[in-house]
Design a protein around this motif. Structure first.
Motif, PDB file in Angstrom:
ATOM      1  N   THR A  78      46.253  37.637  47.525  1.00  0.00           N
ATOM      2  CA  THR A  78      47.158  38.521  48.267  1.00  0.00           C
ATOM      3  C   THR A  78      48.587  38.445  47.748  1.00  0.00           C
ATOM      4  O   THR A  78      49.333  39.399  47.884  1.00  0.00           O
ATOM      5  CB  THR A  78      47.157  38.177  49.764  1.00  0.00           C
ATOM      6  N   PRO A 130      37.337  32.364  37.798  1.00  0.00           N
ATOM      7  CA  PRO A 130      37.575  33.143  39.014  1.00  0.00           C
ATOM      8  C   PRO A 130      37.447  32.257  40.251  1.00  0.00           C
ATOM      9  O   PRO A 130      36.597  31.370  40.302  1.00  0.00           O
ATOM     10  CB  PRO A 130      36.477  34.200  38.989  1.00  0.00           C
ATOM     11  N   CYS A 180      48.832  31.038  43.810  1.00  0.00           N
ATOM     12  CA  CYS A 180      48.319  32.276  44.400  1.00  0.00           C
ATOM     13  C   CYS A 180      47.621  31.963  45.721  1.00  0.00           C
ATOM     14  O   CYS A 180      46.888  30.978  45.833  1.00  0.00           O
ATOM     15  CB  CYS A 180      47.330  32.960  43.457  1.00  0.00           C
ATOM     16  N   GLY A 206      38.070  35.506  49.055  1.00  0.00           N
ATOM     17  CA  GLY A 206      38.583  36.868  49.060  1.00  0.00           C
ATOM     18  C   GLY A 206      39.424  37.145  47.826  1.00  0.00           C
ATOM     19  O   GLY A 206      39.310  36.471  46.810  1.00  0.00           O
ATOM     20  N   GLU A 207      40.289  38.116  47.935  1.00  0.00           N
ATOM     21  CA  GLU A 207      41.150  38.529  46.827  1.00  0.00           C
ATOM     22  C   GLU A 207      42.513  37.854  46.930  1.00  0.00           C
ATOM     23  O   GLU A 207      42.963  37.539  48.030  1.00  0.00           O
ATOM     24  CB  GLU A 207      41.346  40.050  46.859  1.00  0.00           C
ATOM     25  N   GLN A 230      34.264  33.778  45.648  1.00  0.00           N
ATOM     26  CA  GLN A 230      34.317  35.033  46.409  1.00  0.00           C
ATOM     27  C   GLN A 230      34.599  34.784  47.876  1.00  0.00           C
ATOM     28  O   GLN A 230      35.157  35.646  48.557  1.00  0.00           O
ATOM     29  CB  GLN A 230      33.022  35.810  46.241  1.00  0.00           C
ATOM     30  N   HIS A 274      44.646  37.473  36.613  1.00  0.00           N
ATOM     31  CA  HIS A 274      44.667  37.755  38.052  1.00  0.00           C
ATOM     32  C   HIS A 274      43.311  37.432  38.677  1.00  0.00           C
ATOM     33  O   HIS A 274      42.265  37.827  38.160  1.00  0.00           O
ATOM     34  CB  HIS A 274      45.023  39.219  38.279  1.00  0.00           C
ATOM     35  N   GLY A 275      43.322  36.694  39.793  1.00  0.00           N
ATOM     36  CA  GLY A 275      42.103  36.337  40.507  1.00  0.00           C
ATOM     37  C   GLY A 275      41.451  35.057  40.008  1.00  0.00           C
ATOM     38  O   GLY A 275      40.414  34.657  40.521  1.00  0.00           O
ATOM     39  N   TYR A 329      45.055  33.474  48.737  1.00  0.00           N
ATOM     40  CA  TYR A 329      43.921  34.391  48.837  1.00  0.00           C
ATOM     41  C   TYR A 329      43.789  34.915  50.258  1.00  0.00           C
ATOM     42  O   TYR A 329      44.307  34.323  51.201  1.00  0.00           O
ATOM     43  CB  TYR A 329      42.640  33.693  48.356  1.00  0.00           C
ATOM     44  N   SER A 330      43.076  36.047  50.412  1.00  0.00           N
ATOM     45  CA  SER A 330      43.004  36.735  51.702  1.00  0.00           C
ATOM     46  C   SER A 330      42.306  35.921  52.783  1.00  0.00           C
ATOM     47  O   SER A 330      42.586  36.094  53.962  1.00  0.00           O
ATOM     48  CB  SER A 330      42.324  38.100  51.550  1.00  0.00           C
TER      49      SER A 330
END
Length: 178
Positions: free
Chosen positions: A86, A77, A131, A83-84, A80, A50-51, A133-134
């Motif tokens: 979502t 990863p 995936c 973001g994370e 940054q 995850h991430g 991301y925010s």
């Protein structure tokens, strides 16, 4: 064929340019050189933690083994600045024995692959795990044409900077070459 599909699969990988980050990933750890996510003519499912997203793809081809490939992936990863994550999802299946082009929908980044081999067409079907991301990733996309140059070549494709991501892939299929 699926092998031609995958040999050309990453030859034309869609890459996105991220907003921030300008440092080098460093060497990739694929694990032991003999470790692959699949064996010839078998299916597999690979997902990054995850991430994390796919940043390197390694593959070797064998005509003797049904014109199939062994696959291995490396994850890192996401920046940054994105973001994370979502949400994550499996995209539509790209059927064996056909040409296809696909990118992750909804601004997603590739975080895994699922594949099944079909001996009747000597090809694989593929499904991408994506995936989102925010923070939206501002980018311009392009297809690489470097990996591999011919369907039977081995490949080792790496995103060398932290602000490049795999967003999808395309392939060709030849009933003659399989």
């Amino acid at each position: 064929m699926g092998l031609v599909l995958l040999c050309v699969f990453l030859p034309l990988v869609t890459v996105a340019w991220g907003q921030y980050g300008d440092y080098y990933y460093g060497p990739y750890n694929y694990g032991d050189n003999d470790e692959w996510v699949n064996v010839y003519r078998q299916g597999f499912n690979f997902q990054c933690p995850h991430g994390q997203v796919i940043v390197a793809v390694r593959s070797v081809f064998s005509k003797k083994e049904g014109s199939d490939r062994l696959w291995n992936y490396a994850c890192m990863p996401a920046a940054q600045s994105l973001g994370e994550p979502t949400e994550c999802w499996w995209e539509e299946i790209n059927r064996a024995g056909t040409e296809w082009y696909q990118t992750c929908s909804n601004n997603g980044l590739v975080a895994g692959f699922q594949s099944q081999y079909f001996p009747s067409v000597l090809d694989r079907e593929w499904q991408f795990y994506c995936c989102r991301y925010s923070r939206r990733c501002p980018y311009s996309c392009w297809l690489t044409t470097e990996y591999p140059g011919h369907y039977g070549e081995d490949m080792d494709m790496v995103m060398y900077t932290y602000d490049h991501y795999i967003r999808g892939a395309t392939t060709t299929f030849s009933a003659v070459d399989r």
